[in-house]
Design a protein around this motif. Structure first.
Motif, PDB file in Angstrom:
ATOM      1  N   PHE B   2       0.708  -1.217  -0.013  1.00  0.00           N
ATOM      2  CA  PHE B   2      -0.105  -0.008  -0.089  1.00  0.00           C
ATOM      3  C   PHE B   2       0.872   1.336   0.067  1.00  0.00           C
ATOM      4  CE2 PHE B   2      -3.823   1.817  -0.068  1.00  0.00           C
ATOM      5  CZ  PHE B   2      -4.152   2.529   0.760  1.00  0.00           C
ATOM      6  N   LYS B   3       1.901   1.196   0.774  1.00  0.00           N
ATOM      7  CA  LYS B   3       2.657   2.320   0.873  1.00  0.00           C
ATOM      8  C   LYS B   3       3.398   2.622  -0.364  1.00  0.00           C
ATOM      9  CE  LYS B   3       4.529   1.847   5.404  1.00  0.00           C
ATOM     10  NZ  LYS B   3       5.537   1.151   6.211  1.00  0.00           N
ATOM     11  N   GLY B   6       1.367   4.504  -2.953  1.00  0.00           N
ATOM     12  CA  GLY B   6       1.149   5.814  -2.523  1.00  0.00           C
ATOM     13  C   GLY B   6       2.375   6.368  -2.611  1.00  0.00           C
ATOM     14  N   PHE B   7       3.599   6.053  -2.419  1.00  0.00           N
ATOM     15  CA  PHE B   7       5.009   6.549  -2.620  1.00  0.00           C
ATOM     16  C   PHE B   7       5.214   7.114  -4.041  1.00  0.00           C
ATOM     17  CE2 PHE B   7       9.388   5.275  -3.675  1.00  0.00           C
ATOM     18  CZ  PHE B   7       9.872   6.526  -3.245  1.00  0.00           C
ATOM     19  N   THR B   9       2.722   7.922  -6.548  1.00  0.00           N
ATOM     20  CA  THR B   9       1.813   8.606  -7.179  1.00  0.00           C
ATOM     21  C   THR B   9       2.458   9.729  -8.060  1.00  0.00           C
ATOM     22  OG1 THR B   9       1.639  10.051  -5.028  1.00  0.00           O
ATOM     23  CG2 THR B   9      -0.190   8.415  -5.586  1.00  0.00           C
ATOM     24  N   ALA B  11       1.661  12.786  -8.250  1.00  0.00           N
ATOM     25  CA  ALA B  11       1.534  14.114  -7.515  1.00  0.00           C
ATOM     26  C   ALA B  11       2.902  14.169  -6.680  1.00  0.00           C
ATOM     27  CB  ALA B  11       0.492  14.165  -6.683  1.00  0.00           C
ATOM     28  N   PHE B  12       3.118  12.706  -6.049  1.00  0.00           N
ATOM     29  CA  PHE B  12       4.663  12.938  -5.339  1.00  0.00           C
ATOM     30  C   PHE B  12       5.849  12.951  -6.015  1.00  0.00           C
ATOM     31  CE2 PHE B  12       7.975  10.278  -3.770  1.00  0.00           C
ATOM     32  CZ  PHE B  12       8.235  10.924  -2.593  1.00  0.00           C
ATOM     33  N   LYS B  15       6.232  16.126  -6.750  1.00  0.00           N
ATOM     34  CA  LYS B  15       6.810  17.305  -5.884  1.00  0.00           C
ATOM     35  C   LYS B  15       8.120  17.187  -5.469  1.00  0.00           C
ATOM     36  CE  LYS B  15       2.380  18.286  -4.476  1.00  0.00           C
ATOM     37  NZ  LYS B  15       1.082  17.854  -3.735  1.00  0.00           N
ATOM     38  N   THR B  16       8.815  15.803  -5.741  1.00  0.00           N
ATOM     39  CA  THR B  16       9.959  15.406  -5.494  1.00  0.00           C
ATOM     40  C   THR B  16      10.721  16.085  -6.444  1.00  0.00           C
ATOM     41  OG1 THR B  16       9.299  13.193  -4.892  1.00  0.00           O
ATOM     42  CG2 THR B  16      11.669  13.610  -5.272  1.00  0.00           C
TER      43      THR B  16
END
Lengths: 561, 367
Positions: B2-3, B6-7, B9, B11-12, B15-16
């Motif tokens: 799950f993580k 999410g990690f 995505t 969007a992530f 942003k990174t």
């Protein structure tokens, strides 16, 4: 760093809104960890490869560095193409011509440079220049007379599009070659003699011909380098020269560095490095000079002069120049020579010079002081009574009936001050109404050319130190005569003086010509000779001050206390 | 598992890379400011992360078509700019080779032939456009042997460098000052800040520069009066150039923060018990940033292409001087080149700002 962190939080928050609250904590720890590692990696590994840039302009040994301001980027260092003073200044220091000015006598003379000696025939039509044997280019090659031939061919070649090609127009068939009428350069009057001397044949006798050879456009050139490097040949890594300095760095719009040329044939310069900073603003130059970052402050603003004049490091330099007002003789209001004379008599030059307060020298005659044939007694002086009389003679009993005239000048504070002063003097002294008309420089030049002017201002700076350079200006065949005034007698005198050697005979010819130009016909009204001002740091000795503004760095010395 | 999802995505990742480009931008600015050589890798990281971030952002917001449309529009605009300028320049009296010393007619003819100025105007125009399509901007009339591209390559980076310092200063000073003023509304602190900013707006740079030079380089002797050689030389021009936009930004921020503070969603946020800090940074500041953003587009284009006055006063070898001098010299290709750079930057920054609206205010739909 704090800012960055808050940025992170901010981004994180906005994301969490989309993904819901549950994952928030887990992600939070994860992300900070990864980003944190990234930041740490960057901040630890990158600085290892950081090297401080070397400054070429502020890091130098002051004892062997001369720092000089120039107002603009030199448009080109290609001496077949350059036309402006900044480029000339640089070229004169990295190159040399056949002859060089000698300022040690009363009038400017010549001394040998690349030519060890020169001779001419009696009629001054054929000249032979014997080159020095010991001259080396910076790449080690010996100077050959062919380098002159290729330079002059290039200057005159219509494809080069050189503006100063006319400097060689006195040479036989040179003009025809430039016009493209003849294709073979061998027909042009330049060849190499039996002893390796350069033989030049002129169209007609010209006794000041060697003076023209001080001009950068006539300097020798390395055709092989140009063919090889094309338009990049003037860059520091390609350029091949032979003067006392060589170009070692050129950062466009910023600065240029010249270094001593170790293979120079003459006495080597005492200063190792010359830095020429490109600084377009006079106030900035003054600031840098005051801050000890420049050795010369030049030019100075006229508004600063009153207090700068009192300083010990202040110097004056007069030049062979002329500031004048010309009459467009085809304009209705100025057609009558009496009108022009009246105007000339009604203006006090002293008043203008005092107003400007720059220490300029009043000039009544056309040939400025410092040149052969200078005669201060010629020209119309300030005589308001005579002016009024002339107006009456023209039939204007009432000055209010006088036609209005217009003064044209290019926008600049000093030109404006002068025009306004003349406007008020003419109103006061002869009741003439004057309208002022100022234009931006190129627009103004366009107007001059199309003769859409009446009374106009212009200046002239000597190309070569001979009265001919000034007198020629007003001849009917001159392209720079914007007055529309033509006089056969004047032309004849000028042409005659061109081939006459300096002496009373020549002076008489010029006196007669000036009389026609200034007194009988009054086509122009000379006002003053410009005196320029500069500050020279006390650590600099032997800075060249001369009438031709011919600045050679090779004789300058630095004294450290 | 799950993580992991999410990690990863979009969007992530966005942003990174956004963060990475920010960090590298910060490093670039600091390094160049302290006169260090900038490693090529850093440039690469900066541009790559910026581009990736940009593309992911566009993909996420489904703006591809919009961007393509805007780029197409941009080319049309540039074409029109080039054409109109070309015609206007030829209408100016006086030509590039008019000088005080009139040239003999045959020499004038040679020069005209060399630069094709003797050809009919439509020929010159199509010739110029053909060059433009190949990315060739022509040769300077004034600086013989130098390409317009070379001149721009030499001078634009300097102006961008100075411009970035000024912009960083403008935003770092302007926004906090505006926020501070808004928080202390009507107190003496607010008044003082606003007096400072109104003087920043009203004092022209040609007044500010000599005063600063007098104080900081002559009285105090801390900074250099002119030239462009390192940190001591950079500070004065950057401050003089940056103070004016900083003041404008401060005033804009103050008024829009005050505007947003009294809006309904802020009251709601407070009512649901959100931390005051969070309310401020997330709800108020983010929304209050919109007017500043609008103002930024022309500001960035204007400042990055250099200022004639600042460059003249501080003898900085930037692009700004060419905007003025090329016109007085009638250096047609250089005027056109400089103008095209400015217009492209203006169009680009406007486009980016339009795209960013959607980021700062989700209510705005870019299409």
């Amino acid at each position: 760093m704090k800012l960055y962190r808050s940025g992170l939080n901010f981004q994180h928050d906005s994301h969490s809104r989309e993904s819901g609250n549950l994952q928030k904590k887990q992600k939070n720890s994860n992300r900070i960890g990864i980003k944190g590692t990234l930041v740490i990696c960057i901040s630890f590994f990158l600085p290892a490869c950081f090297v401080k840039k070397q400054s070429f302009y502020t890091n130098h040994d002051l004892k062997e560095t001369f720092r000089y301001p120039i107002l603009s980027e030199p448009p080109t260092l290609d001496w077949s193409k350059s036309t402006d003073t900044t480029s000339s200044l640089l070229i004169q220091n990295i190159m040399e011509g056949l002859t060089e000015y000698d300022f040690s006598k009363k009038h400017v003379q010549l001394k040998p440079a690349l030519a060890a000696r020169w001779t001419s025939t009696e009629d001054k039509k054929t000249w032979s220049f014997f080159l020095r044997e010991d001259v080396l280019w910076t790449d080690g090659k010996k100077l050959s007379p062919n380098d002159f031939i290729s330079a002059w061919e290039r200057l005159l070649n219509p494809k080069t599009g050189s503006e100063y090609a006319y400097f060689l127009f006195p040479i036989k068939k040179a003009q025809e070659y430039n016009q493209g009428l003849i294709k073979d350069f061998k027909e042009v009057g330049v060849r190499i003699g039996d002893q390796g001397e350069l033989i030049v044949e002129l169209k007609k006798g010209l006794f000041y011909f060697p003076y023209l050879l001080t001009h950068p456009s006539t300097f020798p050139i390395r055709k092989d380098i140009i063919n090889q490097k094309k338009s990049l040949w003037t860059s520091p890594q390609n350029i091949v020269t032979l003067g006392p300095y060589k170009l070692s760095r050129w950062d466009h719009d910023k600065a240029l560095i010249l270094t001593k040329n170790e293979t120079y044939y003459g006495q080597k310069p005492s200063i190792k490095k010359v830095i020429l900073y490109i600084i377009p603003d006079e106030t900035t130059i003054m600031n840098l000079y005051s801050g000890g970052l420049l050795d010369i402050a030049r030019p100075l603003l006229s508004r600063d002069l009153p207090f700068l004049k009192k300083r010990k490091d202040h110097y004056k330099n007069s030049s062979l120049s002329l500031y004048y007002y010309g009459f467009n003789v085809s304009a209705d209001s100025l057609k009558n020579p009496k009108m022009r004379q009246a105007i000339a008599h009604a203006i006090s030059r002293e008043e203008i010079v005092q107003l400007l307060n720059r220490g300029d020298k009043v000039l009544k005659s056309w040939i400025p002081e410092g040149l052969f044939a200078y005669n201060p007694n010629l020209g119309l002086g300030f005589k308001p009574k005579k002016a009024k009389e002339l107006i009456k003679q023209m039939g204007y009993s009432d000055t209010s009936k006088l036609p209005k005239i217009q003064i044209f000048y290019n926008s600049s504070t000093d030109h404006k001050m002068i025009a306004e002063n003349i406007q008020s003097q003419l109103k006061k002294n002869i009741g003439l109404n004057v309208e002022l008309n100022s234009q931006e420089w190129k627009t103004y030049l366009h107007r001059l050319k199309t003769k859409e002017v009446e009374l106009f201002r212009l200046g002239w700076l000597a190309d070569y130190p001979d009265p001919d350079n000034f007198m020629n200006l007003m001849a009917s065949f001159s392209d720079n005569n914007h007055t529309g005034w033509k006089n056969k007698r004047f032309d004849k005198l000028i042409l005659q003086a061109m081939t006459t050697e300096d002496g009373p005979q020549r002076k008489k010819l010029y006196d007669q010509a000036q009389k026609i130009l200034l007194e009988e016909e009054t086509a122009v009204f000379p006002i003053f000779t410009t005196v320029s001002h500069l500050l020279i740091s006390p650590r600099i000795k032997n800075y060249p001050l001369n009438v031709m503004s011919y600045i050679l760095f090779k004789n300058i010395e630095i004294v450290e206390d | 598992m799950f993580k992991r999802t999410g990690f990863l995505t979009t969007a992530f990742i966005e942003k990174t890379f956004g963060g990475l480009s920010l960090v590298s931008f910060f490093l670039l600015t600091v390094l160049s400011f302290f006169y260090y050589k900038i490693p090529f890798v850093l440039w690469l990281v900066f541009f790559a992360s910026l581009l990736i971030c940009f593309f992911i952002y566009i993909a996420r917001k489904r703006l591809f078509l919009y961007v393509i449309g805007r780029v197409f529009e941009a080319f049309i605009t540039l074409f029109i700019v080039a054409s109109i300028t070309f015609v206007l320049l030829r209408m100016l009296p006086g030509g590039p080779f008019d000088q005080e010393k009139t040239l003999p007619p045959e020499i004038q003819a040679n020069i005209s032939a060399k630069y094709h100025l003797d050809k009919p105007l439509y020929w010159q125009y199509t010739h110029y456009l053909k060059g433009l399509f190949r990315g060739y901007l022509g040769e300077s009339y004034k600086y013989t042997d130098r390409n317009i591209t070379d001149i721009l390559k030499d001078s634009l980076p300097v102006s961008v460098q100075l411009g970035v310092y000024a912009l960083v200063l403008a935003f770092l000073l302007g926004i906090p000052l505006g926020v501070f003023s808004a928080q202390k509304q009507d107190s003496w602190k607010d008044r003082a800040a606003m007096i400072f900013s109104i003087s920043g707006v009203s004092l022209p740079s040609f007044v500010m520069a000599p005063i600063f030079i007098l104080i900081f380089s002559f009285y105090l002797g801390w900074l250099q009066p002119a030239l462009w050689e390192g940190p001591l030389f950079y500070i004065l021009p950057a401050v003089v150039l940056g103070l004016r936009p900083a003041s404008v930004i401060a005033r804009l921020t103050r008024s829009s923060v005050l505007d947003v503070i009294s809006s309904d969603f802020v009251r709601t946020a407070r009512a649901k018990g959100l931390d005051e800090k969070k309310v401020f940074y997330k709800h108020i500041l983010k929304n209050a940033f919109l007017p500043v953003l609008t103002f930024s587009a022309p500001l960035i284009a204007g400042i990055l292409t250099g200022s004639f006055i600042i460059e003249e006063i501080f003898a900085i070898p930037g692009l700004g001087q060419h905007f003025v001098n090329s016109v007085t010299n009638r250096d047609y290709p250089l005027i056109l080149g400089a103008l095209l750079v400015y217009s492209s930057l203006l169009i680009l920054s406007n486009m980016i700002v339009d795209l960013l609206y959607a980021y700062f205010d989700p209510r705005i739909k870019v299409s």
